[in-house]
Design an enzyme around this catalytic site. Structure first.
Site, short mmCIF file in Angstrom:
data_model
loop_
_atom_site.label_atom_id
_atom_site.label_comp_id
_atom_site.label_asym_id
_atom_site.label_seq_id
_atom_site.Cartn_x
_atom_site.Cartn_y
_atom_site.Cartn_z
N LYS A 1 36.98 48.67 96.72
CA LYS A 1 38.06 49.05 97.63
C LYS A 1 38.74 47.77 98.12
O LYS A 1 38.09 46.91 98.71
CB LYS A 1 37.52 49.86 98.79
N LYS B 1 39.98 51.77 94.39
CA LYS B 1 41.03 52.14 95.35
C LYS B 1 41.76 50.90 95.83
O LYS B 1 41.09 49.92 96.15
CB LYS B 1 40.34 52.83 96.53
#
Ligand code: PBG
Length: 357
Positions: free
Chosen positions: A223, A280
């Site tokens: 992330k 992400k």
């Protein structure tokens, strides 16, 4: 018989020119390989398509609020915060379209946000109530819950803030309790999005000790600290990413400059017990999706985040792009990059297009 075309390559390949193109003595001698043959008809394109998007590939993130109806989110046109009634209706619609998993995110009322985010541990908070309501109405749909403190902290960070530092291990202890609480509410997939070190293993242990051996973990493994989360933070009423009101998460989320580091993160989360991993944001990080899939061959997901949604939706509302076509192209791109599925605010729109055929 078709007339001889001045441009032989523009003639549909089924209608062979009456005479060979100038300079060639046998028809079809050049080029022998014509890539366009397999593109000439819709049936042929369908036959040779390498990747296909289906509703079963989609995870739908939804926003909750503590009111009855719906409330629009200005920076995410077309996405509303939902009260429990509209939420259950929306989940039913998603389920009928074949979407397998719903991921509820809470817009915690400002009055319930505190320095330490205690509301995360309230068994009657928005998320726990939503999970119970969804599971009661539709036991056969999967529910995935984010584990992190940012919806609950007054400062908007994902962890506990002590003397200007997000402390790792104390945060992990709270996240374990949050995860168990969500599992007790009926959550099927725990999704830690906080990026603390060691949290996947600690959460796995905590779940197992509480008897939730079958609750799955999808870790936000790679992330990145991203500007594309801006509209999400608005949706949650969290400290926004908007200029002049920035929340810097660069001491725990990854540097967009890095790619090898993503593989280390994924390797660690898998070793700690993650069942599925996520990259992400999505579109700017498709190279990471591909590397993760090629390296580990595990269930790999991508989160097409709020800013990616708003870019496409915003441009479409201006009439600058064909929003539906851009949505479907972007989602297919995730599959091509190696993702097994995509978290997307477009889930219902895309599933509706897929159903229409
Ligand atoms: C927070 C969290 C974020 C998102 C999902 N979980 C935002 C952040 O890290 O600041 C972003 C999702 C989106 O932008 O759609 N733990």
């Amino acid at each position: 018989m078709s007339k001889r075309s001045p441009l032989p390559y523009a003639v549909p390949n089924r209608a062979r020119p009456a005479e060979p193109p100038k300079g060639f003595d046998s028809p079809g001698a050049y080029p022998r390989v014509r890539m366009r043959r397999n593109r000439a008809d819709a049936w042929n394109r369908a036959l040779v398509a390498e990747h296909r998007l289906s509703a079963a590939d989609l995870i739908w993130p939804v926003f909750l609020h503590d009111q009855d109806g719906r409330a629009p989110i200005p920076s995410m046109p077309g996405v509303d915060r939902l009260g429990l009634g509209p939420l259950v209706d929306a989940v039913g619609q998603a389920r009928d379209l074949g979407i397998p998993v719903i991921a509820p995110f809470p817009a915690t009322p400002a009055g319930r946000k505190t320095e330490d985010g205690d509301e995360a541990l309230n068994p009657d908070n928005l998320v726990c109530n939503a999970v119970r309501a969804i599971k009661k109405a539709f036991p056969d749909i999967g529910v995935m819950c984010d584990v992190a403190l940012d919806p609950y902290t007054s400062h908007g960070h994902d962890g506990l803030l002590r003397d200007g530092v997000i402390v790792n291990d104390d945060t992990v202890a709270v996240l374990c309790r949050q995860a168990v609480l969500q599992a007790e509410a009926g959550c099927d997939i725990i999704a830690p999005s906080d990026m603390m070190d060691g949290r996947v293993g600690a959460i796995r242990d905590a779940l197992d000790r509480a008897g939730f051996m079958d609750v799955r973990i999808m870790s936000y493994a790679a992330k990145y600290a991203s500007a594309f989360y801006g509209p999400f933070r608005d949706a949650l009423g969290a400290v926004s990413n908007s200029p002049g009101n920035k929340r810097d998460k660069t001491t725990y989320q990854m540097d967009p400059a890095n790619s090898d580091e993503a593989l280390r993160e994924v390797a660690l989360d898998l070793a700690e017990g993650a069942d599925m991993v996520m990259v992400k944001p999505g579109l700017p990080y498709l190279d990471i999706v591909r590397r993760v899939k090629d390296t580990f061959g595990v269930p790999t997901f991508a989160y097409m985040v709020s800013g990616e949604y708003s870019i496409i939706k915003g441009a479409a509302l201006q009439g600058w792009i064909d929003g539906e076509a851009a949505m479907m192209e972007a989602l297919l791109g995730f599959k091509r990059a190696g993702a097994d599925g995509v978290l997307t605010y477009f889930a219902v729109d895309a599933a509706t297009v897929l159903k229409r055929g």
